[in-house]
Design an enzyme around this catalytic site. Structure first.
Site, PDB file in Angstrom:
ATOM      1  N   TRP A   1     -14.503  14.914 -28.099  1.00  0.00           N
ATOM      2  CA  TRP A   1     -13.248  14.154 -27.978  1.00  0.00           C
ATOM      3  C   TRP A   1     -12.260  14.914 -27.104  1.00  0.00           C
ATOM      4  CZ3 TRP A   1     -13.987   9.386 -28.817  1.00  0.00           C
ATOM      5  CH2 TRP A   1     -14.910   8.975 -29.785  1.00  0.00           C
TER       6      TRP A   1
ATOM      7  N   ASP B   1      -4.557  16.188 -31.344  1.00  0.00           N
ATOM      8  CA  ASP B   1      -5.340  15.051 -31.813  1.00  0.00           C
ATOM      9  C   ASP B   1      -5.784  15.400 -33.236  1.00  0.00           C
ATOM     10  OD1 ASP B   1      -7.223  13.155 -32.435  1.00  0.00           O
ATOM     11  OD2 ASP B   1      -8.463  13.442 -30.650  1.00  0.00           O
TER      12      ASP B   1
ATOM     13  N   LYS C   1     -10.116   7.281 -40.307  1.00  0.00           N
ATOM     14  CA  LYS C   1     -10.844   8.313 -41.047  1.00  0.00           C
ATOM     15  C   LYS C   1     -10.091   8.674 -42.332  1.00  0.00           C
ATOM     16  CE  LYS C   1     -12.184   9.601 -36.520  1.00  0.00           C
ATOM     17  NZ  LYS C   1     -13.530   9.044 -36.442  1.00  0.00           N
TER      18      LYS C   1
HETATM   19  C1  LIG Z   1     -11.069  13.691 -33.089  1.00  0.00           C
HETATM   20  C2  LIG Z   1     -11.181  12.302 -32.539  1.00  0.00           C
HETATM   21  N1  LIG Z   1     -10.410  11.938 -31.509  1.00  0.00           N
HETATM   22  C3  LIG Z   1     -10.475  10.704 -30.989  1.00  0.00           C
HETATM   23  C4  LIG Z   1     -11.344   9.766 -31.478  1.00  0.00           C
HETATM   24  C5  LIG Z   1     -11.382   8.392 -30.856  1.00  0.00           C
HETATM   25  O1  LIG Z   1     -10.729   7.522 -31.690  1.00  0.00           O
HETATM   26  P1  LIG Z   1     -10.608   5.960 -31.397  1.00  0.00           P
HETATM   27  O2  LIG Z   1     -11.939   5.374 -31.663  1.00  0.00           O
HETATM   28  O3  LIG Z   1      -9.546   5.541 -32.365  1.00  0.00           O
HETATM   29  O4  LIG Z   1     -10.178   5.774 -29.992  1.00  0.00           O
HETATM   30  C6  LIG Z   1     -12.163  10.090 -32.561  1.00  0.00           C
HETATM   31  C7  LIG Z   1     -13.102   9.077 -33.114  1.00  0.00           C
HETATM   32  O5  LIG Z   1     -13.998   9.362 -33.848  1.00  0.00           O
HETATM   33  C8  LIG Z   1     -12.084  11.393 -33.094  1.00  0.00           C
HETATM   34  O6  LIG Z   1     -12.868  11.759 -34.110  1.00  0.00           O
END
Ligand SMILES: Cc1ncc(COP(=O)(O)O)c(C=O)c1O
Length: 359
Positions: A101, A171, A195
């Site tokens: 991510w 994040d 989550k």
């Molecule tokens: C740490 C992290 N950042 C970003 C995301 C992406 O999230 P989204 O699907 O809401 O765009 C995730 C999704 O699993 C994640 O675990």
């Protein structure tokens, strides 16, 4: 049979939250209308958003010089909104590449400005959090991913930003509300809800007021934090049902005793799983001990010739679902977010022991 869902996200939600959603989906607050049918301009929904914001403020102890925004587009849209709003033309920001991510956030930043990758654990398949790295004091901010959902690493001590004007951006999609944090350490915190906060469809952003409305460049109205701050997250039609579920989750955490208590419970649950991985002769962890996550616990067979699917089916038959590891790690991943009951963790440990005895 009781089912325990170890999915990394969308993830399990507390039963009380699901029941409250069920009621509100049919009749919200004895109005005779579903929460999904109500205008976001109506009094009950404006009140709902106010409550969600004040409950979040209280749980995270958010100071008054920060705005809380309820946005759409997932955490992924934040990968672009952050540099678009915060970076000056030709500006640069530091990024810690601690997982998949984080590297997606880096790609988006590079389309808008320059992402300076200060440290990366990619060469070891992200099995640890890089800690020794040099920041660029010309960078506007340092971006971190507090918990790496796929690899199961977590930042336990937040880094300090070295530049006097710089700030930390985090994040926190997969560990928000799992432990207390000091919001004043950050300029911006974001998290997709699906989550630890509720269902997909809403993304929480906490942003320090002075970082908004700098007008670094012309950006689309919907991507401008100030648009949403000025309109209390109601510039356009917001995801009311998702925010309803988030608010119920916030009330549930508060009822358990808040984030100090939540952290104790999470620590107890994850410690138990790690202890079993260490004890069990079949399994091993893929992660550096100091960086292990309280939320996502990947583990693999020590003997890589063993059949992952056989253990997954064994668990499945016992109501232990969605334990398959991410394809980039393999093996298994137990996501033990806030809403995973301790009994679910105990049932998983029991299954690991039973499987060991069967071999
Ligand atoms: C740490 C992290 N950042 C970003 C995301 C992406 O999230 P989204 O699907 O809401 O765009 C995730 C999704 O699993 C994640 O675990």
């Amino acid at each position: 049979m009781k089912i325990y869902n170890f999915s990394a996200g969308p993830a399990c939600l507390p039963d009380v939250v699901l029941r409250a959603v069920q009621d509100a989906a049919v009749d919200h607050g004895d109005s005779g209308m579903s929460v999904m049918e109500m205008s976001h301009r109506s009094k009950p929904i404006v009140e709902l958003f106010d409550k969600a914001t004040s409950n979040l403020r209280q749980l995270l102890n958010i100071p008054s010089n920060y705005h809380v925004l309820w946005l759409q587009g997932g955490a992924s849209l934040q990968f672009s909104m952050i540099p678009l709003n915060l970076l000056p033309e030709k500006g640069r920001a530091d990024y810690l590449d601690s997982g998949a991510w984080a590297s997606k956030a880096i790609i988006e930043c590079n389309k808008i400005g320059k992402a300076n990758v200060v440290g990366s654990s990619k060469e070891s398949n992200y099995s640890y959090i890089p800690k020794e790295y040099e920041q660029d004091i010309k960078s506007t901010y340092l971006h971190i991913t507090s918990n790496n959902t796929i690899y199961g690493t977590q930042i336990h001590v937040m880094p300090k930003v070295e530049s006097a004007t710089g700030f930390l951006v985090a994040d926190m999609s997969s560990d928000i509300l799992s432990r207390p944090i000091d919001v004043t350490d950050f300029g911006l915190i974001y998290a997709g809800a699906q989550k630890n906060m509720g269902p997909a469809g809403v993304t929480m952003v906490i942003i320090r007021d002075d970082l908004m409305g700098k007008g670094h460049r012309e950006i689309p109205t919907m991507l401008d934090y100030e648009t949403h701050a000025k309109k209390e997250s109601m510039f356009n039609t917001p995801p009311v049902l998702s925010v309803f579920a988030v608010n119920e989750t916030l009330k549930w955490i508060d009822g358990l005793g808040g984030l100090d208590e939540m952290e104790k419970i999470n620590r107890r649950k994850s410690d138990k799983v790690y202890q079993e991985i260490e004890r069990n002769s079949l399994f091993m962890s893929t992660i550096n001990v100091d960086d292990r996550s309280m939320m996502n616990i990947p583990f693999i067979f020590i003997d890589r010739s063993m059949d992952d699917n056989e253990f997954l089916s064994f668990c499945d038959e016992r109501g232990l679902k969605t334990l398959k590891g991410h394809r980039s790690v393999g093996g298994f991943r137990a996501s033990v977010y806030n809403a995973m009951p301790e009994e679910g963790v105990d049932a998983l440990i029991f299954a690991m022991q039973e499987y060991e005895r069967s071999k």
